[in-house]
Design a protein around this motif. Structure first.
Motif, PDB file in Angstrom:
ATOM      1  N   GLY A  47      -0.464  -4.135  -8.861  1.00 42.92           N
ATOM      2  CA  GLY A  47       0.157  -5.064  -8.006  1.00 42.92           C
ATOM      3  C   GLY A  47       0.201  -4.299  -6.430  1.00 42.92           C
ATOM      4  O   GLY A  47       0.051  -4.748  -5.448  1.00 42.92           O
ATOM      5  N   MET A  48       0.815  -2.868  -6.704  1.00 45.27           N
ATOM      6  CA  MET A  48       1.123  -2.120  -5.359  1.00 45.27           C
ATOM      7  C   MET A  48      -0.332  -1.830  -4.835  1.00 45.27           C
ATOM      8  O   MET A  48      -0.456  -1.663  -3.772  1.00 45.27           O
ATOM      9  N   TYR A  49      -1.348  -1.352  -5.801  1.00 46.77           N
ATOM     10  CA  TYR A  49      -2.431  -1.009  -5.179  1.00 46.77           C
ATOM     11  C   TYR A  49      -3.197  -2.246  -4.495  1.00 46.77           C
ATOM     12  O   TYR A  49      -3.722  -2.033  -3.318  1.00 46.77           O
ATOM     13  N   MET A  50      -3.085  -3.294  -4.767  1.00 43.69           N
ATOM     14  CA  MET A  50      -3.509  -4.603  -4.048  1.00 43.69           C
ATOM     15  C   MET A  50      -2.721  -4.752  -2.793  1.00 43.69           C
ATOM     16  O   MET A  50      -3.387  -5.198  -1.853  1.00 43.69           O
ATOM     17  N   ALA A  54      -4.538  -4.825   0.478  1.00 41.22           N
ATOM     18  CA  ALA A  54      -4.436  -5.885   1.576  1.00 41.22           C
ATOM     19  C   ALA A  54      -3.858  -5.785   2.817  1.00 41.22           C
ATOM     20  O   ALA A  54      -4.089  -6.144   3.976  1.00 41.22           O
ATOM     21  N   SER A  55      -2.649  -4.647   2.872  1.00 40.01           N
ATOM     22  CA  SER A  55      -2.440  -4.375   4.106  1.00 40.01           C
ATOM     23  C   SER A  55      -3.124  -3.646   5.221  1.00 40.01           C
ATOM     24  O   SER A  55      -3.210  -3.631   6.405  1.00 40.01           O
ATOM     25  N   ARG A  56      -4.203  -2.580   4.291  1.00 39.74           N
ATOM     26  CA  ARG A  56      -4.855  -1.941   5.245  1.00 39.74           C
ATOM     27  C   ARG A  56      -6.107  -2.831   5.672  1.00 39.74           C
ATOM     28  O   ARG A  56      -6.571  -2.629   6.788  1.00 39.74           O
ATOM     29  N   LYS A  57      -6.413  -3.878   5.014  1.00 42.21           N
ATOM     30  CA  LYS A  57      -7.528  -4.746   5.557  1.00 42.21           C
ATOM     31  C   LYS A  57      -6.853  -5.553   6.570  1.00 42.21           C
ATOM     32  O   LYS A  57      -7.377  -5.786   7.649  1.00 42.21           O
ATOM     33  N   VAL A 130       7.941   5.018  -6.409  1.00 47.00           N
ATOM     34  CA  VAL A 130       7.796   6.230  -5.825  1.00 47.00           C
ATOM     35  C   VAL A 130       6.580   7.031  -5.879  1.00 47.00           C
ATOM     36  O   VAL A 130       5.660   7.379  -5.313  1.00 47.00           O
ATOM     37  N   VAL A 131       6.244   7.580  -7.363  1.00 49.84           N
ATOM     38  CA  VAL A 131       5.333   7.965  -7.689  1.00 49.84           C
ATOM     39  C   VAL A 131       4.019   7.423  -7.510  1.00 49.84           C
ATOM     40  O   VAL A 131       2.768   8.055  -7.290  1.00 49.84           O
ATOM     41  N   LEU A 132       3.954   5.941  -7.828  1.00 53.84           N
ATOM     42  CA  LEU A 132       2.723   5.318  -7.710  1.00 53.84           C
ATOM     43  C   LEU A 132       2.340   5.352  -6.278  1.00 53.84           C
ATOM     44  O   LEU A 132       1.158   5.226  -5.872  1.00 53.84           O
ATOM     45  N   THR A 133       3.299   5.090  -5.276  1.00 56.12           N
ATOM     46  CA  THR A 133       3.139   4.967  -3.986  1.00 56.12           C
ATOM     47  C   THR A 133       2.336   6.270  -3.547  1.00 56.12           C
ATOM     48  O   THR A 133       1.213   6.414  -2.831  1.00 56.12           O
ATOM     49  N   LEU A 134       3.216   7.398  -3.857  1.00 56.31           N
ATOM     50  CA  LEU A 134       2.793   8.761  -3.460  1.00 56.31           C
ATOM     51  C   LEU A 134       1.135   8.840  -4.025  1.00 56.31           C
ATOM     52  O   LEU A 134       0.329   9.461  -3.183  1.00 56.31           O
ATOM     53  N   ALA A 135       0.824   8.497  -5.096  1.00 59.51           N
ATOM     54  CA  ALA A 135      -0.469   8.567  -5.849  1.00 59.51           C
ATOM     55  C   ALA A 135      -1.650   7.708  -5.006  1.00 59.51           C
ATOM     56  O   ALA A 135      -2.671   8.261  -4.788  1.00 59.51           O
ATOM     57  N   PHE A 136      -1.261   6.552  -4.661  1.00 55.02           N
ATOM     58  CA  PHE A 136      -2.029   5.573  -4.094  1.00 55.02           C
ATOM     59  C   PHE A 136      -2.205   5.981  -2.744  1.00 55.02           C
ATOM     60  O   PHE A 136      -3.639   5.736  -2.421  1.00 55.02           O
ATOM     61  N   MET A 137      -1.360   6.469  -2.011  1.00 53.42           N
ATOM     62  CA  MET A 137      -1.626   6.751  -0.772  1.00 53.42           C
ATOM     63  C   MET A 137      -2.588   8.248  -0.740  1.00 53.42           C
ATOM     64  O   MET A 137      -3.205   8.248   0.178  1.00 53.42           O
ATOM     65  N   GLN A 138      -2.681   8.915  -1.507  1.00 50.01           N
ATOM     66  CA  GLN A 138      -3.308  10.115  -1.576  1.00 50.01           C
ATOM     67  C   GLN A 138      -4.600   9.484  -1.701  1.00 50.01           C
ATOM     68  O   GLN A 138      -5.734  10.086  -1.223  1.00 50.01           O
ATOM     69  N   LEU A 139      -4.997   8.824  -2.419  1.00 54.22           N
ATOM     70  CA  LEU A 139      -6.265   7.958  -2.767  1.00 54.22           C
ATOM     71  C   LEU A 139      -6.816   6.981  -1.572  1.00 54.22           C
ATOM     72  O   LEU A 139      -8.095   7.165  -1.121  1.00 54.22           O
ATOM     73  N   LEU A 140      -5.889   6.451  -0.580  1.00 56.54           N
ATOM     74  CA  LEU A 140      -6.255   5.782   0.379  1.00 56.54           C
ATOM     75  C   LEU A 140      -6.169   6.141   1.753  1.00 56.54           C
ATOM     76  O   LEU A 140      -6.294   5.514   2.494  1.00 56.54           O
TER      77      LEU A 140
END
Length: 154
Positions: A47-50, A54-57, A130-140
């Motif tokens: 859900g967070m990744y999506m 979505a916000s990036r688009k 927090v952990v998932l946000t940090l990980a996803f933002m490194q990818l994105l």
């Protein structure tokens, strides 16, 4: 009425997913086994990744690392708060014996109140966020090691 933002919409969807997963486990009698909570980060992560995508688009060129990071945190915190409220209602009103069954897995003589359990559920959700946000933002995040990024520095 103002349109609901991406974090609120996706936070609610994540919370619904977590609640549905919990209720399915309770129908099967597996909700008292804490090992099944290991799947919760997968639900939150999807859900967070999506939400971040979505916000990036939606933002296009205005998308920055900080904005994406805020979207991830707001989304996860919304889902965590909603799920914690549900968990509190479930364990006090809908199934009052649930906490005793859940805690019987551990052999302890401590008295653990519903408040401590809810605090633990919330902290686990916030930490996962927090952990998932940090990980996803490194990818994105956009790379600074491109020729275009170096031109903007000059």
């Amino acid at each position: 009425m103002k349109k609901l933002g991406v974090p609120l919409i996706y936070g609610i969807v994540i919370a619904i997913g977590l609640i549905a997963y919990f209720l399915i486990l309770s129908l099967l009698g597996l909700h008292v086994n804490p090992v099944f909570s290991l799947f919760n980060p997968a639900i939150v992560g999807i859900g967070m990744y999506m939400a971040i995508i979505a916000s990036r688009k939606k933002m296009g060129n205005k998308y920055k690392y900080q904005k994406g990071f805020k979207i991830g945190l707001k989304t996860g915190f919304t889902a965590t708060i909603l799920f914690t409220i549900f968990f509190g209602i479930y364990s006090t009103e809908l199934n009052p014996g649930f906490i005793n069954k859940l805690l019987s897995v551990w052999d302890t003589s401590w008295h653990i109140s519903i408040g401590m359990v809810l605090f633990t559920v919330a902290i686990m959700g916030f930490a996962t966020t927090v952990v998932l946000t940090l990980a996803f933002m490194q990818l994105l995040k956009d790379s600074w090691n491109t020729k275009e990024a170096k031109k903007h520095e000059l």
